[in-house]
Write an enzyme that holds these catalytic residues in place. Structure first.
Site, PDB file in Angstrom:
ATOM      1  N   HIS A   1       0.800  -1.221   0.000  1.00 57.65           N
ATOM      2  CA  HIS A   1       0.000   0.000   0.000  1.00 57.65           C
ATOM      3  C   HIS A   1       0.839   1.280   0.000  1.00 57.65           C
ATOM      4  CE1 HIS A   1      -3.568  -2.217  -0.289  1.00 57.65           C
ATOM      5  NE2 HIS A   1      -3.455  -2.791   0.898  1.00 57.65           N
TER       6      HIS A   1
ATOM      7  N   ARG B   1      -0.942  -3.084 -10.237  1.00 55.71           N
ATOM      8  CA  ARG B   1      -1.683  -1.947  -9.679  1.00 55.71           C
ATOM      9  C   ARG B   1      -0.925  -1.234  -8.559  1.00 55.71           C
ATOM     10  NH1 ARG B   1      -6.584  -5.038  -6.668  1.00 55.71           N
ATOM     11  NH2 ARG B   1      -6.859  -5.814  -8.772  1.00 55.71           N
TER      12      ARG B   1
ATOM     13  N   GLU C   1       4.828 -12.262  -2.848  1.00 47.18           N
ATOM     14  CA  GLU C   1       3.493 -12.821  -3.023  1.00 47.18           C
ATOM     15  C   GLU C   1       3.190 -12.818  -4.504  1.00 47.18           C
ATOM     16  OE1 GLU C   1      -0.202 -11.086  -1.471  1.00 47.18           O
ATOM     17  OE2 GLU C   1       0.883 -11.177   0.416  1.00 47.18           O
TER      18      GLU C   1
HETATM   19  N1  PXP Z   1      -1.124 -12.251   3.158  1.00 48.28           N
HETATM   20  C1  PXP Z   1      -1.573 -12.392   1.889  1.00 48.28           C
HETATM   21  C2  PXP Z   1      -1.350 -13.692   1.202  1.00 48.28           C
HETATM   22  C3  PXP Z   1      -2.222 -11.322   1.230  1.00 48.28           C
HETATM   23  O1  PXP Z   1      -2.665 -11.472  -0.031  1.00 48.28           O
HETATM   24  C4  PXP Z   1      -2.358 -10.089   1.896  1.00 48.28           C
HETATM   25  C5  PXP Z   1      -2.978  -8.939   1.177  1.00 48.28           C
HETATM   26  O2  PXP Z   1      -2.110  -8.471   0.214  1.00 48.28           O
HETATM   27  C6  PXP Z   1      -1.853  -9.992   3.203  1.00 48.28           C
HETATM   28  C7  PXP Z   1      -1.267 -11.089   3.819  1.00 48.28           C
HETATM   29  C8  PXP Z   1      -1.947  -8.710   3.972  1.00 48.28           C
HETATM   30  O3  PXP Z   1      -3.287  -8.408   4.198  1.00 48.28           O
HETATM   31  P1  PXP Z   1      -3.686  -7.050   4.900  1.00 48.28           P
HETATM   32  O4  PXP Z   1      -3.280  -5.943   3.996  1.00 48.28           O
HETATM   33  O5  PXP Z   1      -5.160  -7.185   5.089  1.00 48.28           O
HETATM   34  O6  PXP Z   1      -2.915  -7.000   6.211  1.00 48.28           O
END
Ligand code: PXP
Length: 248
Positions: A11, A57, A78
């Site tokens: 973010h 994005r 990820e």
């Molecule tokens: N773990 C995975 C596999 C995710 O896809 C995400 C979201 O990108 C997160 C953790 C983190 O989630 P949050 O932003 O809700 O803490």
């Protein structure tokens, strides 16, 4: 082993792209997710997570390469199981790769990966990632069939999807927490290492500490949001001190 904190910096890139997606060479392109990652590390993050989405994005290819070069802890990439993204992962060779389902229309990762339906495609990618020296995690719901399939696929880790728990209230929440507890017990019994993430925040994370065998939480939105008010170092340090309360 103390519970580790992986900070998801997607973010920070979301904010950058909101203004500079069309002008990436502008003199002042901020915030830089790599700078955010370094601040998070200094404040106690045990690793940095970034999701290179097919639609780019938020995180961009160059961010991933810079993170790999710069981080002192470890990069957890990820990724969806798409050939283009797998090819990048094989070049970057992150410490960990967490395979997630990816749907272009979702706002964030929605359900867990289906390791049964996609067994063949996942086997191929997991083998390639292992050959590149990357440890593999599979982001799954706490479903016994998925947990057994993840073990059959020879992933080192699963990341338990905590989104349903985070979104539930009342008896549903108790039920979702129980599913995570049973899922972690089963995963541990079949030899998997266990991370968790999605929807975790400063208010709900202690409740999750009823789940045994957790090694790492991956948290993004809550930390980056709090950072707007407190600064990133304080937001990370606060979450890290909550993680230290996890029963060993
Ligand atoms: N773990 C995975 C596999 C995710 O896809 C995400 C979201 O990108 C997160 C953790 C983190 O989630 P949050 O932003 O809700 O803490």
């Amino acid at each position: 082993m103390p519970l580790c904190l992986g900070v998801n910096i997607d973010h920070a890139a979301t904010l950058r792209q909101a203004r500079y997606a069309r002008d990436p060479d502008s003199i002042l392109v901020e915030p830089d997710p790599v700078e955010a990652a370094l601040i998070a590390e200094t404040a106690g993050a045990d690793g940095i997570t970034a999701h290179l989405r097919e639609d780019r994005r938020h995180i961009q290819d160059a961010d991933i390469f810079r993170l790999k070069e710069t981080l002192k802890t470890k990069l957890n990439l990820e990724m969806g199981n798409a050939p283009e993204i797998v090819a990048i992962a094989l070049k970057v060779k992150p410490h960990d790769a967490c395979l997630v389902p990816e749907n272009r229309n979702e706002v964030t990762t929605e359900g867990g990966l289906d390791c049964l339906t996609h067994r063949n495609a996942l086997t191929d990618t997991i083998t390639k990632l292992h050959d590149a020296g990357t440890l593999v995690s599979l982001f799954i719901d706490p479903d016994p069939g998925q947990i057994r399939a993840a073990a059959d696929l020879k992933a080192e880790y699963i990341e338990l999807h905590t989104g349903a728990f985070a979104n539930a209230t009342g008896p549903d929440r108790t039920r979702e927490l129980q599913r995570l507890i049973e899922g972690a017990k089963l995963a541990h019994a079949v030899g998997l290492r266990i991370n968790a993430g999605h929807g975790l925040n400063y208010a709900n994370v202690r409740e999750l500490f009823a789940v045994p065998h957790l090694e790492e939480l991956n948290i993004g939105h809550a930390i980056i949001s709090r950072a707007l008010i407190t600064g990133l170092a304080a937001a990370v340090a606060q979450m890290k001190s909550i993680c230290a309360e996890y029963p060993l």
